[in-house]
Design a protein around this motif. Structure first.
Motif, PDB file in Angstrom:
ATOM      1  N   PRO A   8     -13.535  -1.600  14.914  1.00 19.86           N
ATOM      2  CA  PRO A   8     -13.533  -2.134  13.857  1.00 19.86           C
ATOM      3  C   PRO A   8     -12.247  -1.664  13.242  1.00 19.86           C
ATOM      4  N   ALA A  31     -15.944  -6.108  18.206  1.00 20.23           N
ATOM      5  CA  ALA A  31     -16.597  -4.425  18.433  1.00 20.23           C
ATOM      6  C   ALA A  31     -16.748  -3.877  19.813  1.00 20.23           C
ATOM      7  N   THR A  32     -16.143  -4.304  20.572  1.00 23.23           N
ATOM      8  CA  THR A  32     -16.054  -4.129  22.424  1.00 23.23           C
ATOM      9  C   THR A  32     -14.524  -4.168  22.816  1.00 23.23           C
ATOM     10  N   ALA A 134     -16.033   3.355  13.054  1.00 23.68           N
ATOM     11  CA  ALA A 134     -17.357   2.702  13.067  1.00 23.68           C
ATOM     12  C   ALA A 134     -18.223   3.913  12.741  1.00 23.68           C
TER      13      ALA A 134
END
Length: 287
Positions: A8, A31-32, A134
C-alpha cells in the motif's frame, strides 16, 4: 497518467515512484506484485513499478517468475533507491518502546535489521507483513498492542508513527532495484532531470540446450568475445522439473544493431532459447 505500484501507500516502492514521477501523475497502489503487473497488462494503468532485487536479500523471485512465465511485459526503466530502515511505534508507546513484545514488518525488512534486533530486542517475536507499509498501517490502527514496525520515513509520516531508532539496517549500502513495466518494449521513459542517470541495461533470459556439456561456457563466450559486460547472471528454475534452469542476464549496454543481436543469433545457433525482457535506462534515487 496513471502509474501502478506495489502498495500500500508508504512502501519503498511508493517512495521510489513518487520521487521519479513527482506530483504530475496519479499513483495507484496494488496489494501484490502479480496484481500490479496484471494492472498494466489490462491497461488499468499506463506503467507499473515493482521491486526486482535487493542488495542484501537478492532477487525478488515472484517478480522474475511472473515476468518470465506469466505476462507479456517488458522492463522499460529501472530505479535504484537506497533502503533506510527505521524502528517506529504508535505515538502512545514512544516512551515505553522497550516494552514491545513483537516486531511486525516485511520479511526482507526484518532480515535486513537482524543485528540490531538481536542486540537490542532479543526477547521479541517477529511477525511478517505483506509490506512495510501494511505493517505501519496496522500498528497505527492498533495502539493498544505492544508492537513495533520496521519501515521507512514516509510510512512514519503517512501513518503518524514515532521513530524511536533510525537507520537500524545492518549494512549501509542497502539498495533496491525497482523496474518499470510496460506492454510495449519500445516505450521510452523520460528522466525528470532530478535523478542521476546510470546509463542503460539490456536483460535477456537464456535457456540452455539439454544434455550438452559446456553449453553455459559457450553462452558466456558469446558475450565475452564481443566485450559485452554482464553485470549480472542468475539462474532460476524453469518449473519443468528438477535440474532444469534458465539464466537471467543483465548487459551493461543499450540494445544496438550489431553486438547484442549478434550474441543472440549465436546463442540461438547453439540451440539456446532467448527471451528479451527489455533494454532500458537506469536511474539513481537519492535518500
Amino acid at each position: 497518467m496513471k502509474v501502478g505500484y506495489l502498495g500500500p501507500r508508504a512502501t519503498f516502492t511508493h517512495l521510489a515512484v513518487a520521487k521519479f514521477f513527482g506530483s504530475n501523475v496519479e499513483l495507484i497502489p496494488y496489494a501484490t506484485i502479480p496484481s500490479s503487473m496484471d494492472a498494466v497488462e489490462k491497461e488499468e494503468v499506463y506503467v507499473t513499478v515493482v521491486p526486482l532485487e535487493n542488495a542484501l536479500e537478492g532477487s525478488v523471485n515472484l517478480t522474475l517468475d511472473y515476468l518470465i512465465h506469466e505476462t507479456p511485459l517488458y522492463i522499460v526503466g529501472e530505479l535504484i533507491a537506497p533502503i533506510e530502515q527505521h524502528l517506529m511505534v504508535h505515538p502512545d508507546r514512544k516512551d515505553h518502546w522497550g516494552e514491545i513484545e513483537k516486531v511486525y514488518s516485511h520479511p526482507h525488512a526484518i532480515a535486513q535489521c537482524h543485528k540490531f534486533l538481536h542486540q537490542h530486542l532479543p526477547h521479541v517475536t517477529y511477525e511478517y507483513a505483506t509490506s512495510t507499509g501494511a505493517a505501519a498501517k496496522y500498528i497505527s490502527e492498533h495502539p493498544s498492542e505492544k508492537v513495533a514496525v520496521i519501515a521507512n520515513e514516509l510510512a512514519a509520516k503517512e501513518y503518524q508513527l514515532h521513530i524511536v531508532k533510525r537507520n537500524i539496517h545492518d549494512y549501509q549500502h542497502n539498495h533496491t532495484r525497482f523496474v518499470m513495466l510496460h506492454p510495449n518494449k519500445d516505450y521510452e521513459v523520460k528522466n525528470n532531470e532530478r535523478l542521476q542517470s546510470l546509463g542503460y541495461k539490456t536483460t535477456l533470459v537464456v535457456t540452455l540446450p539439454s544434455n550438452r556439456a559446456g553449453s553455459l561456457h559457450q553462452v558466456l563466450s558469446a558475450f565475452a568475445w564481443r566485450k559485452l559486460n554482464m553485470s549480472k547472471i542468475e539462474s532460476r528454475p524453469m518449473k519443468t522439473g528438477l535440474g532444469n534452469y534458465l539464466f537471467i542476464i543483465d548487459i551493461d549496454m543499450k540494445m544496438d544493431e550489431v553486438l547484442i543481436p549478434g550474441a543472440i543469433a549465436e546463442l540461438e545457433a547453439l540451440g539456446c532459447g532467448v527471451k528479451f525482457l527489455g533494454s532500458y535506462p537506469s536511474f539513481q534515487i537519492s535518500s
